[in-house]
Design an enzyme around this catalytic site. Structure first.
Site, PDB file in Angstrom:
ATOM      1  N   GLY A 118       0.838  -1.209   0.000  1.00 39.99           N
ATOM      2  CA  GLY A 118       0.000   0.000   0.000  1.00 39.99           C
ATOM      3  C   GLY A 118       0.866   1.249   0.000  1.00 39.99           C
ATOM      4  O   GLY A 118       0.469   2.298   0.505  1.00 39.99           O
ATOM      5  N   ALA A 168       0.659   5.798   3.635  1.00 37.98           N
ATOM      6  CA  ALA A 168       2.084   5.655   3.351  1.00 37.98           C
ATOM      7  C   ALA A 168       2.676   7.010   2.942  1.00 37.98           C
ATOM      8  O   ALA A 168       3.766   7.394   3.381  1.00 37.98           O
ATOM      9  CB  ALA A 168       2.292   4.631   2.238  1.00 37.98           C
ATOM     10  N   ARG A 169       1.920   7.746   2.129  1.00 38.96           N
ATOM     11  CA  ARG A 169       2.403   9.030   1.603  1.00 38.96           C
ATOM     12  C   ARG A 169       2.505  10.090   2.698  1.00 38.96           C
ATOM     13  O   ARG A 169       3.439  10.873   2.741  1.00 38.96           O
ATOM     14  CB  ARG A 169       1.394   9.510   0.553  1.00 38.96           C
ATOM     15  CG  ARG A 169       2.021   9.863  -0.716  1.00 38.96           C
ATOM     16  CD  ARG A 169       1.123  10.520  -1.732  1.00 38.96           C
ATOM     17  NE  ARG A 169       1.865  11.605  -2.303  1.00 38.96           N
ATOM     18  CZ  ARG A 169       1.743  12.863  -1.940  1.00 38.96           C
ATOM     19  NH1 ARG A 169       0.873  13.204  -1.020  1.00 38.96           N
ATOM     20  NH2 ARG A 169       2.487  13.794  -2.507  1.00 38.96           N
ATOM     21  N   HIS A 205      -8.603   3.989  20.492  1.00 40.53           N
ATOM     22  CA  HIS A 205      -7.758   5.028  21.100  1.00 40.53           C
ATOM     23  C   HIS A 205      -8.151   5.353  22.544  1.00 40.53           C
ATOM     24  O   HIS A 205      -7.321   5.398  23.438  1.00 40.53           O
ATOM     25  CB  HIS A 205      -7.845   6.333  20.302  1.00 40.53           C
ATOM     26  CG  HIS A 205      -7.547   6.178  18.856  1.00 40.53           C
ATOM     27  ND1 HIS A 205      -6.557   5.346  18.392  1.00 40.53           N
ATOM     28  CD2 HIS A 205      -8.088   6.766  17.760  1.00 40.53           C
ATOM     29  CE1 HIS A 205      -6.514   5.423  17.077  1.00 40.53           C
ATOM     30  NE2 HIS A 205      -7.438   6.267  16.668  1.00 40.53           N
TER      31      HIS A 205
HETATM   32  P1  NAP Z   1      -5.557   4.074   0.301  1.00 37.04           P
HETATM   33  O1  NAP Z   1      -5.130   5.497   0.135  1.00 37.04           O
HETATM   34  O2  NAP Z   1      -6.818   3.632  -0.332  1.00 37.04           O
HETATM   35  O3  NAP Z   1      -4.356   3.163  -0.218  1.00 37.04           O
HETATM   36  C1  NAP Z   1      -4.480   1.781  -0.364  1.00 37.04           C
HETATM   37  C2  NAP Z   1      -3.186   1.209  -0.890  1.00 37.04           C
HETATM   38  O4  NAP Z   1      -3.360  -0.182  -1.088  1.00 37.04           O
HETATM   39  C3  NAP Z   1      -2.746   1.782  -2.238  1.00 37.04           C
HETATM   40  O5  NAP Z   1      -1.338   1.876  -2.252  1.00 37.04           O
HETATM   41  C4  NAP Z   1      -3.217   0.713  -3.218  1.00 37.04           C
HETATM   42  O6  NAP Z   1      -2.426   0.807  -4.388  1.00 37.04           O
HETATM   43  C5  NAP Z   1      -2.956  -0.550  -2.412  1.00 37.04           C
HETATM   44  N1  NAP Z   1      -3.757  -1.690  -2.837  1.00 37.04           N
HETATM   45  C6  NAP Z   1      -5.104  -1.743  -3.029  1.00 37.04           C
HETATM   46  N2  NAP Z   1      -5.484  -2.957  -3.426  1.00 37.04           N
HETATM   47  C7  NAP Z   1      -4.354  -3.714  -3.493  1.00 37.04           C
HETATM   48  C8  NAP Z   1      -4.078  -5.048  -3.858  1.00 37.04           C
HETATM   49  N3  NAP Z   1      -5.045  -5.889  -4.244  1.00 37.04           N
HETATM   50  N4  NAP Z   1      -2.807  -5.501  -3.804  1.00 37.04           N
HETATM   51  C9  NAP Z   1      -1.813  -4.668  -3.414  1.00 37.04           C
HETATM   52  N5  NAP Z   1      -1.993  -3.388  -3.058  1.00 37.04           N
HETATM   53  C10 NAP Z   1      -3.249  -2.917  -3.116  1.00 37.04           C
HETATM   54  O7  NAP Z   1      -5.678   3.687   1.841  1.00 37.04           O
HETATM   55  P2  NAP Z   1      -4.938   4.369   3.094  1.00 37.04           P
HETATM   56  O8  NAP Z   1      -5.729   5.544   3.523  1.00 37.04           O
HETATM   57  O9  NAP Z   1      -3.502   4.571   2.790  1.00 37.04           O
HETATM   58  O10 NAP Z   1      -5.136   3.270   4.221  1.00 37.04           O
HETATM   59  C11 NAP Z   1      -4.386   2.086   4.273  1.00 37.04           C
HETATM   60  C12 NAP Z   1      -4.729   1.322   5.548  1.00 37.04           C
HETATM   61  O11 NAP Z   1      -4.420   2.153   6.675  1.00 37.04           O
HETATM   62  C13 NAP Z   1      -6.218   0.983   5.716  1.00 37.04           C
HETATM   63  O12 NAP Z   1      -6.339  -0.211   6.450  1.00 37.04           O
HETATM   64  C14 NAP Z   1      -6.748   2.135   6.562  1.00 37.04           C
HETATM   65  O13 NAP Z   1      -7.902   1.758   7.293  1.00 37.04           O
HETATM   66  C15 NAP Z   1      -5.570   2.355   7.483  1.00 37.04           C
HETATM   67  N6  NAP Z   1      -5.484   3.697   8.064  1.00 37.04           N
HETATM   68  C16 NAP Z   1      -5.353   4.790   7.263  1.00 37.04           C
HETATM   69  C17 NAP Z   1      -5.245   6.045   7.836  1.00 37.04           C
HETATM   70  C18 NAP Z   1      -5.058   7.265   6.996  1.00 37.04           C
HETATM   71  O14 NAP Z   1      -4.862   8.344   7.579  1.00 37.04           O
HETATM   72  N7  NAP Z   1      -5.097   7.188   5.683  1.00 37.04           N
HETATM   73  C19 NAP Z   1      -5.292   6.186   9.235  1.00 37.04           C
HETATM   74  C20 NAP Z   1      -5.420   5.045  10.031  1.00 37.04           C
HETATM   75  C21 NAP Z   1      -5.513   3.809   9.428  1.00 37.04           C
HETATM   76  P3  NAP Z   1      -2.903   0.153  -5.795  1.00 37.04           P
HETATM   77  O15 NAP Z   1      -4.310   0.589  -6.015  1.00 37.04           O
HETATM   78  O16 NAP Z   1      -1.920   0.663  -6.785  1.00 37.04           O
HETATM   79  O17 NAP Z   1      -2.789  -1.316  -5.618  1.00 37.04           O
END
Ligand code: NAP
Length: 484
Positions: free
Chosen positions: A17, A23-24, A240
């Site tokens: 991801g 990640a970003r 939390h």
């Molecule tokens: P996101 O922006 O939707 O990113 C999802 C990532 O997963 C992308 O890099 C996507 O890239 C990849 N991905 C999707 N389907 C995939 C597959 N089949 N195989 C491999 N890679 C795949 O989500 P996010 O906000 O970063 O969140 C990621 C996780 O962190 C989630 O569980 C979320 O609940 C948790 N989280 C996020 C935040 C936050 O602030 N964003 C905070 C707390 C927790 P591709 O589409 O190129 O595959």
């Protein structure tokens, strides 16, 4: 004060991801900051993985842009950034397909710490765990890091634990709750257990009540449809706020080590009483101040999901019987503020005639903003007017008290990722802890669903619904004001 940065062992960290929002914004800039600080050694590598067919150069360019956006200018040194980018690799990989796994396996090096960060939707955790195993990429020392949400109820959390347990031992699984990575949250343990001052008073005999507030000014705009399936109870309280409650209420662990700390937290969760419907207030923010309402943001006019919740909670054990814990969290409130307020009882007997000026001792532990501690104590009002009492704050901001070191506190994600590499699970949630938290949460949610309870509206910029004030007023107490 000199900052002590101890480098971690060399590692290969695979971020699944790696092109996503988390990640970003957090993981990759955080890793850069640790590299800049000298904690990540030059022979460590970060391997990004996602489905997008990026070249390594394109991935590095994306990460450079993320560093430019999310790292402060004083740490953005061109040579340092180049050296960091040289540590990055990228593999296109599909969690639910076979593409990319062989190249990933070929990239892994023996003899370094191997960690896999699952920064993808929880529905993919099982697929990743299974493929890491079937392709022989995870070894017995490998660690996996999983993001929240860890389930949406007890059944789904159990299922997730079970699927991870098929391929990884519990001591390999790092369930992130980034709240536990915050400096002040860890300071809760230092304040309680490294000082003799507080612990003798830390019990219902001397503590009248505890308030825990996590207030946000932002709404759910942009992610309303997602949030509507969750709500404040699942999104904030189950994880939390429960962790904060545990750190405040737990018994002293025999040692600051993962098993001991997590055992004590688990005991607190298990000691929580069910919450009576009268002890819960849920709210939804209304439209106002040029902003749309919760139901508009969630695109669900019939939504019964709460963007605010306040609860009165009892920890039924010897230490806390008779001391309620009031928890509240919400969106679109007056200010962004997280704090824990411990209000002490009256002294058993007053030798002073002046009762008007007397106030309870209050310890406020501020988690954000301006992390610090404020202890309200009684003194004599200055002047010749006899022995009149007044309350003054002993106020300490950690940033000011610690000088340069305090000004450069690592972000929660940075600290937690370094703990993963060090193999220290103290600040991560254990599987049984998560399940116990859901076991307490589930009946509360099922209760309001069965009754068809509707959240009360509250004005944006307020401190929440009126009924939440009543939750304390009826006990002769009041919330500490949420200040702008
Ligand atoms: P996101 O922006 O939707 O990113 C999802 C990532 O997963 C992308 O890099 C996507 O890239 C990849 N991905 C999707 N389907 C995939 C597959 N089949 N195989 C491999 N890679 C795949 O989500 P996010 O906000 O970063 O969140 C990621 C996780 O962190 C989630 O569980 C979320 O609940 C948790 N989280 C996020 C935040 C936050 O602030 N964003 C905070 C707390 C927790 P591709 O589409 O190129 O595959």
């Amino acid at each position: 004060m000199v900052s002590r940065v101890i480098p971690v062992e060399p590692f290969d960290l695979v971020v699944f991801g790696a092109t996503g929002d988390l990640a970003r914004r957090k993981i990759l800039p955080g890793l850069y900051r640790r590299f800049w600080a000298g904690q990540v050694t030059a022979d460590s590598r970060i391997i990004g993985a996602a489905r997008a067919a990026l070249t390594e150069d394109a991935f590095r360019a994306d990460v450079k842009a993320a560093i430019d956006e999310f790292v402060s200018a004083d740490k953005r040194d061109a040579a340092m950034i180049d050296a960091f980018l040289a540590r990055l690799h990228y593999v296109p990989i599909d969690a639910v397909g076979e593409a990319g796994w062989k190249p990933l396996k070929d990239m892994m090096r023996p003899g370094v710490v191997r960690a896999f960060y699952f920064s993808v939707a929880p529905a993919l955790f099982g697929d990743l765990a299974q493929r890491l195993h079937s392709h022989g990429i995870a070894d017995t020392g490998s660690r996996i890091v999983v993001e929240k949400p860890f389930g949406r109820d007890l059944a789904s959390a159990r299922a997730l634990n079970a699927v991870l347990a098929q391929h990884f031992r519990e001591d390999q699984i790092y369930r992130i709750d980034h709240y536990l990575g915050k400096e002040t949250v860890q300071n809760l343990m230092a304040v309680r257990f490294a000082n003799i001052l507080f612990e003798p008073l830390w019990k219902s005999e001397y503590v009248d009540h505890v308030q825990i507030t996590v207030a946000e000014t932002v709404g759910v705009d942009g992610r309303g449809a997602y949030y509507d399936k969750s709500g404040a109870m699942r999104d904030m309280v189950q994880n939390h706020m429960m962790q904060l409650l545990c750190l405040i209420a737990m018994e002293p662990p025999y040692h600051f080590d993962p098993a001991a700390v997590r055992d004590e937290k688990l005991k607190v969760i298990r000691a929580l009483d069910p919450v009576a419907p009268d002890d819960i207030v849920r709210g939804q923010y209304l439209a106002g101040a040029g902003q749309d309402s919760y139901v508009t943001h969630s695109q669900n006019p019939a939504s019964r999901t709460e963007s605010y919740i306040a609860l009165k909670v009892h920890v039924s054990n010897w230490r806390w019987k008779g001391t309620p814990f009031y928890l509240r969290t919400g969106k679109r409130l007056r200010a962004r503020e997280s704090e824990i307020v411990v209000t002490f009882r009256e002294p058993p007997h007053s030798i002073f005639d002046d009762t008007e000026g007397w106030r309870e001792n209050v310890l406020v532990i501020r988690l954000q903003p301006n992390e610090g501690i404020n202890l309200k104590v009684m003194i004599k009002e200055p002047g010749p007017g006899g022995m009149r009492l007044t309350q003054v704050p002993l106020d300490m901001s950690f940033a000011e008290a610690l000088g340069e070191e305090g000004a450069d506190i690592p972000d929660a994600y940075e600290r937690l990722i370094m703990d993963v590499i060090r193999g220290n699970q103290t600040l991560f949630m254990r599987g049984d802890e998560v399940e116990a938290a859901w076991a307490w949460t589930d009946p509360i949610i099922q209760g309001w669903e069965a009754r068809g309870d509707r959240p009360r509206g509250y004005d944006p910029g307020s401190s929440g619904p009126e009924d939440a004030l009543m939750l304390m007023h009826r006990d002769g107490r009041r919330w500490r004001e949420i200040r702008e």
